[in-house]
Design a protein around this motif. Structure first.
Motif, short mmCIF file in Angstrom:
data_model
loop_
_atom_site.label_atom_id
_atom_site.label_comp_id
_atom_site.label_asym_id
_atom_site.label_seq_id
_atom_site.Cartn_x
_atom_site.Cartn_y
_atom_site.Cartn_z
N LEU A 1 0.83 -1.20 0.00
CA LEU A 1 0.00 0.00 0.00
C LEU A 1 0.87 1.26 0.00
N LEU A 2 1.85 1.32 0.89
CA LEU A 2 2.69 2.50 1.00
C LEU A 2 3.54 2.70 -0.24
N ALA A 3 3.87 1.61 -0.94
CA ALA A 3 4.67 1.73 -2.16
C ALA A 3 3.90 2.46 -3.26
N LYS A 4 2.57 2.45 -3.18
CA LYS A 4 1.74 3.11 -4.18
C LYS A 4 1.63 4.62 -3.94
N ALA A 5 1.92 5.06 -2.73
CA ALA A 5 1.72 6.47 -2.38
C ALA A 5 2.83 7.33 -2.98
N PRO A 6 2.46 8.45 -3.62
CA PRO A 6 3.48 9.36 -4.17
C PRO A 6 4.25 10.05 -3.05
N GLU A 7 5.45 10.48 -3.37
CA GLU A 7 6.27 11.17 -2.37
C GLU A 7 5.68 12.54 -2.07
N THR A 8 5.78 12.93 -0.81
CA THR A 8 5.25 14.23 -0.39
C THR A 8 5.98 14.68 0.86
N ASP A 9 6.03 15.98 1.05
CA ASP A 9 6.61 16.57 2.26
C ASP A 9 5.54 16.95 3.27
N SER A 10 4.30 16.54 3.04
CA SER A 10 3.20 16.91 3.92
C SER A 10 3.38 16.29 5.30
N PRO A 11 3.40 17.11 6.36
CA PRO A 11 3.47 16.56 7.73
C PRO A 11 2.28 15.68 8.06
N SER A 12 1.11 16.05 7.55
CA SER A 12 -0.08 15.24 7.83
C SER A 12 0.02 13.87 7.16
N ALA A 13 0.54 13.81 5.96
CA ALA A 13 0.71 12.53 5.27
C ALA A 13 1.71 11.65 6.01
N ALA A 14 2.81 12.27 6.49
CA ALA A 14 3.81 11.51 7.24
C ALA A 14 3.22 10.95 8.53
N MET A 15 2.37 11.76 9.19
CA MET A 15 1.74 11.30 10.42
C MET A 15 0.76 10.16 10.14
N ASP A 16 0.04 10.27 9.04
CA ASP A 16 -0.90 9.21 8.67
C ASP A 16 -0.16 7.91 8.42
N ARG A 17 1.00 8.00 7.80
CA ARG A 17 1.82 6.82 7.54
C ARG A 17 2.27 6.19 8.86
N GLU A 18 2.67 7.01 9.81
CA GLU A 18 3.09 6.50 11.11
C GLU A 18 1.95 5.80 11.83
N HIS A 19 0.75 6.37 11.74
CA HIS A 19 -0.40 5.76 12.41
C HIS A 19 -0.75 4.42 11.78
N LEU A 20 -0.68 4.33 10.46
CA LEU A 20 -0.95 3.06 9.78
C LEU A 20 0.07 2.00 10.18
N THR A 21 1.33 2.44 10.31
CA THR A 21 2.38 1.51 10.72
C THR A 21 2.13 0.98 12.12
N LEU A 22 1.67 1.86 13.00
CA LEU A 22 1.36 1.43 14.37
C LEU A 22 0.21 0.45 14.39
N LEU A 23 -0.87 0.77 13.67
CA LEU A 23 -2.02 -0.13 13.61
C LEU A 23 -1.63 -1.47 12.98
N ASP A 24 -0.73 -1.41 12.01
CA ASP A 24 -0.28 -2.64 11.35
C ASP A 24 0.46 -3.54 12.32
N SER A 25 1.34 -2.94 13.12
CA SER A 25 2.10 -3.74 14.09
C SER A 25 1.20 -4.34 15.16
N ALA A 26 0.07 -3.67 15.42
CA ALA A 26 -0.88 -4.18 16.41
C ALA A 26 -1.88 -5.16 15.81
N GLY A 27 -1.81 -5.34 14.50
CA GLY A 27 -2.74 -6.25 13.84
C GLY A 27 -4.16 -5.74 13.78
N ALA A 28 -4.33 -4.40 13.86
CA ALA A 28 -5.67 -3.82 13.91
C ALA A 28 -6.28 -3.61 12.54
N VAL A 29 -5.49 -3.73 11.48
CA VAL A 29 -5.98 -3.52 10.12
C VAL A 29 -5.63 -4.75 9.30
#
Length: 246
Positions: free
Chosen positions: A121-149
């Motif tokens: 999924l993350l490989a499909k996302a275009p590069e960006t300097d958006s702080p909100s996009a970076a934060m969203d990526r971090e949250h997805l990574t956290l949920l992924d490690s917890a097996g919530a998604v």
């Protein structure tokens, strides 16, 4: 036969035989006048069966059930259960190897060991300097490690990640960093974010709940945003919890 002889015949150690005696798995044989154990062919057959069953992965308690005269389960049932357990272990090992492969393939400095589905999924996302996009990526990574998604959710989000228009939504969220909680841009942005999510994402949400693990996580997540941004995220999260497009 003496203990060393039966051990050599069956292919086990004398220590293992003594342990089987100690736990009651192998009956003690009669002893000769000199005190040495005298094993019979019947003892060797029983010991050989114990060895075969333990090599299959049965615990000593399971072996005892199989060998007991009043065994509650047939050998075929025990072996079927063992096969199912081994299949589950194989699935876990495959998942771990996939995660390891994704980690090894990722460039240095990436998020870390991700599930193959999130990495794709993350490989499909275009590069960006958006702080909100970076934060969203971090949250997805956290949920992924917890097996919530689950993988189904990631697959449904693929179209969103690859859509350049989504970057504009992140930029609009970035612009609210210094805004007040009653900023008129909040409601339209939240609605646009929810509308940008494909229907399949909402279909992938389990019945009766969303992808957020709990209220504690929700509060901690919102605390990372500025007030106006947090209000946007809160509205989007509520839409996910409800499982409807709004």
């Amino acid at each position: 036969m003496r203990i060393g002889e039966i051990a050599a015949l069956v292919g086990v150690t004398t220590r293992a035989i003594r342990h089987y005696h100690h736990v009651g798995l192998l009956p003690e044989p009669q002893r000769r006048p000199n005190g040495y154990r005298a094993y019979s062919v019947r003892d060797a057959v029983l010991l050989a069966r114990v060895r075969r069953l333990t090599e299959l992965g049965l615990s000593l308690d399971e072996v005892r059930d199989v060998l007991a005269d009043d065994a509650g389960r047939e050998l075929a049932d025990v072996l079927e259960e063992l096969d199912a357990d081994l299949a589950r272990q194989e699935a876990v090992i495959r998942e771990r190897r996939q995660r390891l492969a994704a980690l090894r393939a990722a460039p240095p400095g990436e998020d870390g060991p991700l599930s193959p589905a999130l990495a794709a999924l993350l490989a499909k996302a275009p590069e960006t300097d958006s702080p909100s996009a970076a934060m969203d990526r971090e949250h997805l990574t956290l949920l992924d490690s917890a097996g919530a998604v689950g993988a189904e959710m990631y697959a449904a989000l693929g179209a969103v990640a690859a859509d350049p228009a989504v970057l504009a939504l992140y930029e609009r969220l970035d612009e609210l960093a210094d805004a007040a909680v009653d900023d008129p841009r909040i409601a339209p942005l939240a609605a646009a974010m929810v509308a940008a999510v494909p229907e399949g994402v909402f279909d992938a949400i389990p019945a009766g709940g969303g992808v957020v693990p709990g209220e504690g996580f929700k509060e901690a997540l919102l605390a990372e945003f500025a007030p106006a941004q947090a209000e946007v995220v809160r509205r989007v999260m509520e839409a996910f919890v409800q499982g409807v497009r709004g």
